[in-house]
Enzyme design. Structure first.
Site, PDB file in Angstrom:
ATOM      1  N   HIS A 169      36.478   3.704 -11.236  1.00 39.12           N
ATOM      2  CA  HIS A 169      37.418   2.846 -11.975  1.00 39.12           C
ATOM      3  C   HIS A 169      37.989   3.514 -13.216  1.00 39.12           C
ATOM      4  O   HIS A 169      38.472   2.838 -14.137  1.00 39.12           O
ATOM      5  CB  HIS A 169      36.718   1.536 -12.367  1.00 39.12           C
ATOM      6  CG  HIS A 169      37.612   0.331 -12.335  1.00 39.12           C
ATOM      7  ND1 HIS A 169      38.024  -0.330 -13.468  1.00 39.12           N
ATOM      8  CD2 HIS A 169      38.179  -0.340 -11.294  1.00 39.12           C
ATOM      9  CE1 HIS A 169      38.800  -1.349 -13.130  1.00 39.12           C
ATOM     10  NE2 HIS A 169      38.915  -1.371 -11.817  1.00 39.12           N
TER      11      HIS A 169
ATOM     12  N   GLU B  45      36.203   6.583  -5.744  1.00 40.59           N
ATOM     13  CA  GLU B  45      37.542   6.160  -6.141  1.00 40.59           C
ATOM     14  C   GLU B  45      37.744   6.334  -7.637  1.00 40.59           C
ATOM     15  O   GLU B  45      36.866   6.016  -8.438  1.00 40.59           O
ATOM     16  CB  GLU B  45      37.741   4.692  -5.761  1.00 40.59           C
ATOM     17  CG  GLU B  45      39.084   4.112  -6.144  1.00 40.59           C
ATOM     18  CD  GLU B  45      39.264   2.695  -5.624  1.00 40.59           C
ATOM     19  OE1 GLU B  45      40.005   1.924  -6.269  1.00 40.59           O
ATOM     20  OE2 GLU B  45      38.678   2.354  -4.581  1.00 40.59           O
TER      21      GLU B  45
ATOM     22  N   GLU C 184      45.982   3.573  -7.230  1.00 34.13           N
ATOM     23  CA  GLU C 184      46.442   2.249  -7.646  1.00 34.13           C
ATOM     24  C   GLU C 184      47.271   2.310  -8.923  1.00 34.13           C
ATOM     25  O   GLU C 184      48.101   1.428  -9.173  1.00 34.13           O
ATOM     26  CB  GLU C 184      45.251   1.314  -7.853  1.00 34.13           C
ATOM     27  CG  GLU C 184      44.369   1.676  -9.039  1.00 34.13           C
ATOM     28  CD  GLU C 184      43.077   0.888  -9.068  1.00 34.13           C
ATOM     29  OE1 GLU C 184      43.025  -0.122  -9.792  1.00 34.13           O
ATOM     30  OE2 GLU C 184      42.130   1.283  -8.368  1.00 34.13           O
TER      31      GLU C 184
ATOM     32  N   HIS D 216      45.366   0.119  -1.842  1.00 30.54           N
ATOM     33  CA  HIS D 216      44.654  -0.693  -2.833  1.00 30.54           C
ATOM     34  C   HIS D 216      45.196  -2.113  -2.753  1.00 30.54           C
ATOM     35  O   HIS D 216      46.401  -2.330  -2.705  1.00 30.54           O
ATOM     36  CB  HIS D 216      44.918  -0.097  -4.215  1.00 30.54           C
ATOM     37  CG  HIS D 216      44.301  -0.822  -5.355  1.00 30.54           C
ATOM     38  ND1 HIS D 216      45.002  -1.717  -6.135  1.00 30.54           N
ATOM     39  CD2 HIS D 216      43.057  -0.780  -5.866  1.00 30.54           C
ATOM     40  CE1 HIS D 216      44.213  -2.186  -7.084  1.00 30.54           C
ATOM     41  NE2 HIS D 216      43.018  -1.635  -6.947  1.00 30.54           N
TER      42      HIS D 216
END
Length: 393
Positions: A190, A214, A240, A290
């Site tokens: 994240h 990710e 994303e 995403h």
């Protein structure tokens, strides 16, 4: 005015609806009675997208809804300043709704308009653990009972720029708990983990059979992404917070990604998602859009995933920690069975357009209730460390 044809469907109305839990739906209607739905959700910046949409609505009323590419290019290029999360999210909702209209007008699913399907179903994964990852074994077991074969979870809570390696051990333990149930698991850093810690955590996870890691770093660091990719064999995923194929370019050219994760509500809609997917294929990069968002965004992702050979897996927001019992993925759908999960997959939608039917009455009701109650738009939490300094969420 967009280029006309003898069968033009002119845009007569453009509306946006802010609905719980944190979504921004778009509705476009044409003078000959076709209605398309889009989604411009940009988590934490709803009002900014609403402002951008006021401009789009003023500009494109009266245009031919069939001219998707002309409208896309005009929306993107004609105001000189372009790109970024706000403008691209507004454009995304507009674009998705136009594809929905075209499919309905022609009586075919959007994936047919993209060249037809290359698969009959798409693999999906659900979320477990929340922002503060915990109780993952129980959550993974529940996901397995729901029909999922894969899940994703956050790797850590907030970390200092460099922090104690002890804080990383729990991530490995949680991965092992999920893997022990026979589930595949993606681990989302994240962007919370800075390079010194990210290298350590990536190495710790390398032997644990993780599906992908990710956003191991912030999206401003494509060269450092490539460094981590050379350090470990685990697939590296991100996208994303990349808002067009132009922003993916340095990642592809730098061999920094194994999995591209554009968000259809942020990257320019179905049109740009399809272009990014094809661009990714050139670099042998998989596609995993995403989508911790609403049903319109999910339907748009599936339409592209069905038609692109390098599609890998689809994020699904059913019972994600941001949703609630009365505002979840299926809440605004007339027929939720279109997204039924079976053996880890969702079947290819067969209906025209996006293949879903939105409960318009409920959308309008909830949007009005939301407005009357003065409910503020969703905001992500702000995290600070023990020393008072801000940390990445």
């Amino acid at each position: 005015m967009s280029l006309k044809t003898s069968a033009s469907s002119f845009i007569s109305n453009i509306e946006v609806f802010r609905v719980p839990p944190r979504w921004l739906f778009v509705r476009i209607e044409t003078a000959d009675g076709f209605v398309g739905w889009g989604e411009s959700t940009l988590e934490g910046h709803t009002e900014a997208v609403e402002g951008a949409f006021a401009d789009l609505a003023q500009r494109f009323l009266g245009w031919d809804a069939d001219g998707i590419e002309d409208i896309w290019q005009t929306a993107y290029r004609a105001r000189f300043y372009r790109g970024g999360p706000v403008l691209m999210s507004a454009l995304s909702g507009l674009d998705i709704a136009l594809w929905d209209i075209k499919g309905k007008k022609l009586g075919v699913p959007v994936w047919q308009l993209l060249g037809g399907k290359v698969r009959d179903r798409v693999r999906v994964y659900g979320w477990i653990g929340g922002d503060h990852p915990s109780a993952v074994r129980e959550a993974a077991r529940e996901r397995k009972e729901q029909g999922f074969t894969a899940v994703k979870m956050n790797a850590t809570e907030g970390l200092a720029w460099l922090d104690s390696p002890e804080l990383l051990k729990g991530t490995v333990e949680r991965v092992r708990e999920v893997r022990a149930l026979g589930m595949d698991v993606g681990v989302d850093f994240h962007g919370r983990v800075h390079k010194g810690m990210a290298r350590q955590l990536a190495k710790l996870l390398e032997g644990e059979g993780v599906l992908f890691i990710e956003e191991p770093l912030l999206p401003t660091q494509p060269s450092e992404f490539a460094d981590i990719g050379r350090l470990v064999s685990t697939p590296i995923a991100a996208g994303e917070r990349l808002y067009s194929r132009h922003e993916f370019r340095p990642y592809f050219e730098g061999h920094a990604l194994d999995v591209a994760q554009p968000d259809v509500s942020h990257c320019g809609g179905i049109s740009e998602l399809a272009r990014i997917a094809s661009m990714a294929e050139t670099y042998d990069v998989a596609l995993a859009p995403h989508c911790p968002l609403g049903p319109v965004a999910l339907a748009a992702c599936i339409a592209v995933g069905v038609s692109k050979l390098n599609f890998f897996i689809q994020e699904m927001s059913w019972q994600i920690h941001y949703n609630s019992d009365d505002a979840d993925l299926f809440t605004y759908l007339v027929d939720p069975s279109v997204f039924a999960v079976k053996d880890g997959y969702v079947a290819t939608p067969s209906g025209p357009g996006l293949g879903i039917v939105i409960n318009e009455e409920l959308v309008r009701t909830r949007a009005k209730e939301h407005s009357r109650a003065g409910v503020e738009a969703w905001r992500n939490p702000i995290w600070r460390g023990e020393d008072g300094s801000i940390r990445e969420w």
